[in-house]
Design an enzyme around this catalytic site. Structure first.
Site, PDB file in Angstrom:
ATOM      1  N   PRO A 113     -72.809  -6.811 -48.571  1.00  0.00           N
ATOM      2  CA  PRO A 113     -72.191  -7.446 -49.732  1.00  0.00           C
ATOM      3  C   PRO A 113     -70.709  -7.120 -49.842  1.00  0.00           C
ATOM      4  CG  PRO A 113     -74.294  -6.475 -50.325  1.00  0.00           C
ATOM      5  CD  PRO A 113     -73.993  -6.023 -48.927  1.00  0.00           C
ATOM      6  N   GLU A 114     -69.922  -8.133 -50.161  1.00  0.00           N
ATOM      7  CA  GLU A 114     -68.488  -7.964 -50.344  1.00  0.00           C
ATOM      8  C   GLU A 114     -68.177  -8.045 -51.838  1.00  0.00           C
ATOM      9  OE1 GLU A 114     -66.189 -10.431 -47.669  1.00  0.00           O
ATOM     10  OE2 GLU A 114     -67.749 -10.351 -46.143  1.00  0.00           O
ATOM     11  N   HIS A 159     -89.703   1.240 -50.588  1.00  0.00           N
ATOM     12  CA  HIS A 159     -88.264   1.024 -50.457  1.00  0.00           C
ATOM     13  C   HIS A 159     -87.542   1.047 -51.800  1.00  0.00           C
ATOM     14  CE1 HIS A 159     -88.867   0.284 -46.283  1.00  0.00           C
ATOM     15  NE2 HIS A 159     -89.535  -0.833 -46.468  1.00  0.00           N
ATOM     16  N   ARG A 186     -83.090  -0.645 -45.733  1.00  0.00           N
ATOM     17  CA  ARG A 186     -82.371  -0.052 -44.601  1.00  0.00           C
ATOM     18  C   ARG A 186     -81.726   1.291 -44.931  1.00  0.00           C
ATOM     19  NH1 ARG A 186     -79.276  -5.214 -41.746  1.00  0.00           N
ATOM     20  NH2 ARG A 186     -80.961  -6.729 -42.016  1.00  0.00           N
ATOM     21  N   ARG A 232     -46.591  -4.619 -39.535  1.00  0.00           N
ATOM     22  CA  ARG A 232     -47.901  -4.409 -38.907  1.00  0.00           C
ATOM     23  C   ARG A 232     -48.012  -5.227 -37.632  1.00  0.00           C
ATOM     24  NH1 ARG A 232     -52.965  -2.745 -42.268  1.00  0.00           N
ATOM     25  NH2 ARG A 232     -52.038  -1.723 -44.077  1.00  0.00           N
TER      26      ARG A 232
END
Length: 277
Positions: A2-3, A94, A113, A156
């Protein structure tokens, strides 16, 4: 994983359930997730009232009245399951963290996970926490200005894709939304970050904000494990312009090119070779 939009969607879903509620029961059903849980995790939270739920980058911050801040990262498969205490199924293998509130709501942290994490932090120590201290500005916050983005990119040598994934430059961006923002801005993921002119930086700044706002409005993107607190899927994945669309035609009218996939720093980048330069 997830972002920012997915984490913000979860935050907004949790706020009406927990804000102002007292945690009458907290249970850690295992001693660790990705990292060991802090000593006395359940005891330190039991009895605390949740004052607010904030977000920093991809981290959820549960602030309690007079107590610690609960810092949570969803990892790859972490999600919260909620409902009335008598309607939520008994915790399964879980379901690693359990929270009961004083109005009968039960919240389970489900993470097959176990790449998620949870920590307890004193409010005054939060800014110096090892996971928070080095983060750049929030892309939807007032500190993320065109000037700040230009300064962060200046000099950069890394490609644009890698630069934008650097959480010290801007916090919360991940692979999906960097690909989508670069497409909207017309910038190739291959372009050297320090070789972007002022006009393109302005376009990129606007594109980052717009794609995140659009994704939040759509409830995030559900690709594998992500679901909202109410169990519904996000649907921004149906609006992807390039991410995951390798070999498909660009959707820009008159373009005619095919979306390409390349690998940069072991991550897939998707872009239109005609629209992005």
């Amino acid at each position: 994983m997830p972002e920012l939009p997915e984490v913000e969607t979860v935050r907004r879903g949790l706020m009406p359930l927990l804000t102002g509620r007292r945690l009458v029961r907290v249970e850690a059903r295992r001693p660790d997730l990705r990292f060991p849980l802090p000593a006395g995790f359940a005891e330190r939270l039991t009895g605390c009232r949740v004052a607010a739920i904030d977000r920093r980058s991809k981290y959820l911050l549960f602030r309690t009245e007079g107590g610690p801040v609960l810092l949570v990262h969803l990892g790859m498969s972490g999600r919260f399951v909620s409902g009335p205490h008598n309607q939520v199924p008994p915790p399964g293998r879980h379901d690693h963290l359990l929270f009961d509130t004083d109005d009968g709501t039960r919240l389970l942290f489900h993470d097959p996970r176990r790449f998620g994490m949870a920590d307890l932090v004193a409010p005054e120590a939060l800014a110096a926490h090892r996971l928070i201290a080095g983060l750049g500005p929030e892309p939807l916050g007032p500190d993320f200005t065109v000037e700040a983005l230009a300064a962060g990119l200046a000099g950069r040598r890394a490609p644009m894709k890698a630069a934008l994934l650097d959480q010290r430059l801007v916090a919360g961006l991940g692979n999906i939304y960097v690909c989508e923002a670069l497409f909207r801005a017309g910038i190739s993921p291959r372009r050297r970050a320090g070789n972007v002119g002022a006009q393109r930086v302005r376009r990129l700044h606007a594109a980052i904000r717009a794609v995140l706002e659009d994704a939040i409005a759509s409830g995030g993107s559900s690709l594998r494990d992500f679901v909202r607190v109410n169990g519904e899927l996000g649907y921004f994945q149906h609006r992807f312009e390039v991410y995951g669309r390798a070999g498909e035609p660009c959707r820009v009218d008159g373009c005619g090119a095919t979306v390409q996939r390349i690998v940069q720093s072991n991550r897939s980048s998707f872009y239109c070779p005609r629209c992005q330069h």
